[in-house]
Motif scaffolding. Structure first.
Motif, PDB file in Angstrom:
ATOM      1  N   GLU A  67       0.830  -1.198   0.000  1.00  0.00           N
ATOM      2  CA  GLU A  67       0.000   0.000   0.000  1.00  0.00           C
ATOM      3  C   GLU A  67       0.866   1.250   0.000  1.00  0.00           C
ATOM      4  O   GLU A  67       1.943   1.277   0.593  1.00  0.00           O
ATOM      5  N   LYS A  68       0.394   2.286  -0.667  1.00  0.00           N
ATOM      6  CA  LYS A  68       1.098   3.560  -0.734  1.00  0.00           C
ATOM      7  C   LYS A  68       0.302   4.626   0.022  1.00  0.00           C
ATOM      8  O   LYS A  68      -0.917   4.619  -0.011  1.00  0.00           O
ATOM      9  N   PRO A  69       0.976   5.548   0.716  1.00  0.00           N
ATOM     10  CA  PRO A  69       2.430   5.746   0.804  1.00  0.00           C
ATOM     11  C   PRO A  69       3.124   4.832   1.819  1.00  0.00           C
ATOM     12  O   PRO A  69       4.336   4.718   1.822  1.00  0.00           O
ATOM     13  N   ASN A  70       2.359   4.208   2.727  1.00  0.00           N
ATOM     14  CA  ASN A  70       2.951   3.318   3.714  1.00  0.00           C
ATOM     15  C   ASN A  70       2.125   2.038   3.810  1.00  0.00           C
ATOM     16  O   ASN A  70       0.894   2.093   3.781  1.00  0.00           O
ATOM     17  N   ASP A  71       2.802   0.925   3.945  1.00  0.00           N
ATOM     18  CA  ASP A  71       2.114  -0.333   4.170  1.00  0.00           C
ATOM     19  C   ASP A  71       2.447  -0.799   5.583  1.00  0.00           C
ATOM     20  O   ASP A  71       3.587  -1.185   5.868  1.00  0.00           O
ATOM     21  N   LYS A  72       1.458  -0.749   6.461  1.00  0.00           N
ATOM     22  CA  LYS A  72       1.660  -1.096   7.867  1.00  0.00           C
ATOM     23  C   LYS A  72       2.170  -2.524   8.015  1.00  0.00           C
ATOM     24  O   LYS A  72       3.036  -2.811   8.852  1.00  0.00           O
ATOM     25  N   ARG A  73       1.666  -3.429   7.183  1.00  0.00           N
ATOM     26  CA  ARG A  73       2.101  -4.821   7.263  1.00  0.00           C
ATOM     27  C   ARG A  73       3.597  -4.952   6.961  1.00  0.00           C
ATOM     28  O   ARG A  73       4.332  -5.675   7.657  1.00  0.00           O
ATOM     29  N   ALA A  74       4.046  -4.254   5.932  1.00  0.00           N
ATOM     30  CA  ALA A  74       5.446  -4.341   5.522  1.00  0.00           C
ATOM     31  C   ALA A  74       6.369  -3.776   6.599  1.00  0.00           C
ATOM     32  O   ALA A  74       7.437  -4.326   6.876  1.00  0.00           O
ATOM     33  N   LEU A  75       5.950  -2.669   7.213  1.00  0.00           N
ATOM     34  CA  LEU A  75       6.770  -2.065   8.267  1.00  0.00           C
ATOM     35  C   LEU A  75       6.815  -2.953   9.501  1.00  0.00           C
ATOM     36  O   LEU A  75       7.870  -3.108  10.134  1.00  0.00           O
ATOM     37  N   GLU A  76       5.685  -3.551   9.858  1.00  0.00           N
ATOM     38  CA  GLU A  76       5.663  -4.440  11.023  1.00  0.00           C
ATOM     39  C   GLU A  76       6.466  -5.707  10.761  1.00  0.00           C
ATOM     40  O   GLU A  76       7.061  -6.277  11.683  1.00  0.00           O
ATOM     41  N   LEU A  77       6.506  -6.150   9.510  1.00  0.00           N
ATOM     42  CA  LEU A  77       7.355  -7.288   9.146  1.00  0.00           C
ATOM     43  C   LEU A  77       8.826  -6.940   9.333  1.00  0.00           C
ATOM     44  O   LEU A  77       9.604  -7.735   9.879  1.00  0.00           O
ATOM     45  N   MET A  78       9.230  -5.751   8.890  1.00  0.00           N
ATOM     46  CA  MET A  78      10.604  -5.291   9.104  1.00  0.00           C
ATOM     47  C   MET A  78      10.928  -5.248  10.597  1.00  0.00           C
ATOM     48  O   MET A  78      12.000  -5.679  11.031  1.00  0.00           O
ATOM     49  N   ASN A  79       9.988  -4.747  11.390  1.00  0.00           N
ATOM     50  CA  ASN A  79      10.209  -4.638  12.831  1.00  0.00           C
ATOM     51  C   ASN A  79      10.336  -6.015  13.485  1.00  0.00           C
ATOM     52  O   ASN A  79      11.159  -6.212  14.389  1.00  0.00           O
ATOM     53  N   ALA A  80       9.521  -6.960  13.028  1.00  0.00           N
ATOM     54  CA  ALA A  80       9.587  -8.311  13.580  1.00  0.00           C
ATOM     55  C   ALA A  80      10.942  -8.954  13.289  1.00  0.00           C
ATOM     56  O   ALA A  80      11.543  -9.613  14.152  1.00  0.00           O
ATOM     57  N   VAL A 115      22.918  -9.226   8.170  1.00  0.00           N
ATOM     58  CA  VAL A 115      22.131  -9.226   6.926  1.00  0.00           C
ATOM     59  C   VAL A 115      21.454 -10.575   6.710  1.00  0.00           C
ATOM     60  O   VAL A 115      20.255 -10.644   6.397  1.00  0.00           O
ATOM     61  N   SER A 116      22.194 -11.660   6.877  1.00  0.00           N
ATOM     62  CA  SER A 116      21.619 -12.982   6.620  1.00  0.00           C
ATOM     63  C   SER A 116      20.564 -13.349   7.657  1.00  0.00           C
ATOM     64  O   SER A 116      19.528 -13.942   7.313  1.00  0.00           O
ATOM     65  N   THR A 117      20.798 -12.992   8.921  1.00  0.00           N
ATOM     66  CA  THR A 117      19.817 -13.287   9.964  1.00  0.00           C
ATOM     67  C   THR A 117      18.545 -12.487   9.739  1.00  0.00           C
ATOM     68  O   THR A 117      17.429 -13.014   9.856  1.00  0.00           O
ATOM     69  N   PHE A 118      18.686 -11.208   9.390  1.00  0.00           N
ATOM     70  CA  PHE A 118      17.524 -10.370   9.118  1.00  0.00           C
ATOM     71  C   PHE A 118      16.734 -10.922   7.931  1.00  0.00           C
ATOM     72  O   PHE A 118      15.500 -11.047   7.992  1.00  0.00           O
ATOM     73  N   THR A 119      17.432 -11.267   6.863  1.00  0.00           N
ATOM     74  CA  THR A 119      16.759 -11.787   5.666  1.00  0.00           C
ATOM     75  C   THR A 119      16.029 -13.087   5.966  1.00  0.00           C
ATOM     76  O   THR A 119      14.891 -13.301   5.513  1.00  0.00           O
ATOM     77  N   ALA A 120      16.673 -13.964   6.737  1.00  0.00           N
ATOM     78  CA  ALA A 120      16.052 -15.248   7.069  1.00  0.00           C
ATOM     79  C   ALA A 120      14.750 -15.039   7.839  1.00  0.00           C
ATOM     80  O   ALA A 120      13.730 -15.689   7.548  1.00  0.00           O
ATOM     81  N   TYR A 121      14.771 -14.140   8.806  1.00  0.00           N
ATOM     82  CA  TYR A 121      13.559 -13.887   9.587  1.00  0.00           C
ATOM     83  C   TYR A 121      12.512 -13.134   8.776  1.00  0.00           C
ATOM     84  O   TYR A 121      11.312 -13.333   8.971  1.00  0.00           O
ATOM     85  N   TYR A 122      12.947 -12.281   7.866  1.00  0.00           N
ATOM     86  CA  TYR A 122      11.997 -11.573   7.001  1.00  0.00           C
ATOM     87  C   TYR A 122      11.195 -12.587   6.177  1.00  0.00           C
ATOM     88  O   TYR A 122       9.967 -12.498   6.078  1.00  0.00           O
ATOM     89  N   VAL A 123      11.905 -13.557   5.605  1.00  0.00           N
ATOM     90  CA  VAL A 123      11.227 -14.601   4.827  1.00  0.00           C
ATOM     91  C   VAL A 123      10.374 -15.483   5.744  1.00  0.00           C
ATOM     92  O   VAL A 123       9.246 -15.868   5.393  1.00  0.00           O
TER      93      VAL A 123
END
Length: 306
Positions: A43-56, A101-109
């Motif tokens: 969603e634009k301009p912000n996607d709450k789901r995407a930001l909460e995924l980054m935070n998780a 980087v690898s730990t963040f990416t793994a948890y993001y997926v």
């Protein structure tokens, strides 16, 4: 490892230890996230789901690596801060960056299905790049964190106005960009006001467009969108002025050497602390004054149960 005639190749490895007694910031950024976000309908301009995924994902990284004292994230980037005394991986840049980087990416997926259950991942998959930068003083570190939060405000105000002109005002991208003329000045408490260029518009102009044309009060926008996300270990707050962690941390030409037992005990206490995600002003002194453990690297008191 057994010796062999091939072991000479180890000589080609170059040392990449970061400067001692400096703050380490590992900043990661999404790679190709413009196309990735479009593919998955962010969603634009912000996607709450995407930001909460980054935070998780960021919380998970901090849980895995107690040496990280604080992290700050906005959009598809995150900055992870290690204390001046950090000795993780002997402060080797390649090891620190690749692990984070690898730990963040793994948890993001891993967390993706939780936040986007209706949009399964498929190639191109999300990936991140990273770099490590050393900052010698607390002021340098705080200025870096302030810079990222100011940038969050600047970009969010612009994007909020830009997408309002498109979604609510019926403009296309070119018309909206022309209306905003790209550059503008952000007025952020605690930050230095920037000069407007010849074709720029002030932040007040953006606020006026939002309010007069679309009845949007920017001040009422979610704090996560305006301030970004701060991730840290939660201890009891202290009264401002009772502990000057900045001075303590900066006045030491050489960091205090702890015994292995003391270091391990502190590490265990940090690992047990609750990791929280907040959307706070990190530019003003109050945030740091009330959380001296962020700069001292000494775990605080565990908050009492309500």
């Amino acid at each position: 490892m057994a010796n062999s005639k091939f072991e000479y190749v180890k000589q080609f490895e170059q040392p990449d230890s970061l400067l001692p007694n400096t703050w380490i910031v590992v900043r990661i950024d999404g790679r190709g996230f413009t196309k990735f976000s479009a593919k998955h309908g962010f969603e634009k301009p912000n996607d709450k789901r995407a930001l909460e995924l980054m935070n998780a994902a960021a919380r998970a990284v901090m849980a895995e690596l107690p040496d990280i004292t604080i992290a700050y994230g906005v959009s598809d980037e995150y900055s992870f801060v290690c204390h001046k005394t950090c000795a993780l991986f002997e402060r080797r840049s390649s090891k620190l960056v690749s692990t984070i980087v690898s730990t963040f990416t793994a948890y993001y997926v891993h967390f993706w299905p939780t936040y986007f259950p209706e949009s399964p991942l498929s190639p191109p998959l999300p990936s991140f790049d990273g770099r490590a930068v050393c900052y010698p003083t607390v002021q340098n570190l705080r200025d870096y964190m302030s810079w990222r939060q100011v940038d969050c405000h600047i970009n969010n105000l612009y994007n909020t106005t830009f997408w309002a002109l498109i979604q609510l005002g019926g403009m296309d991208g070119t018309e909206a960009e022309k209306t905003l003329k790209v550059s503008f000045v952000a007025v952020v408490p605690g930050a230095i006001d920037l000069m407007r260029n010849e074709q720029g518009t002030y932040s007040a102009d953006k606020n006026e467009i939002l309010f007069s044309k679309f009845s949007i009060n920017y001040n009422n926008e979610p704090e996560m969108f305006k301030k970004g996300s701060v991730v840290f270990r939660d201890y009891e707050l202290v009264e401002p002025g009772t502990h000057n962690a900045s001075m303590d941390a900066d006045n030491l030409a050489e960091p205090i050497q702890q015994s292995k037992t003391q270091s391990e005990n502190d590490r265990k206490r940090r690992a047990k602390a609750r990791i929280v995600v907040e959307h706070l002003d990190i530019i003003k002194d109050d945030f740091w004054d009330r959380r001296p453990w962020l700069l001292s690297n000494k775990p605080g008191k565990v908050p009492k149960e309500p």
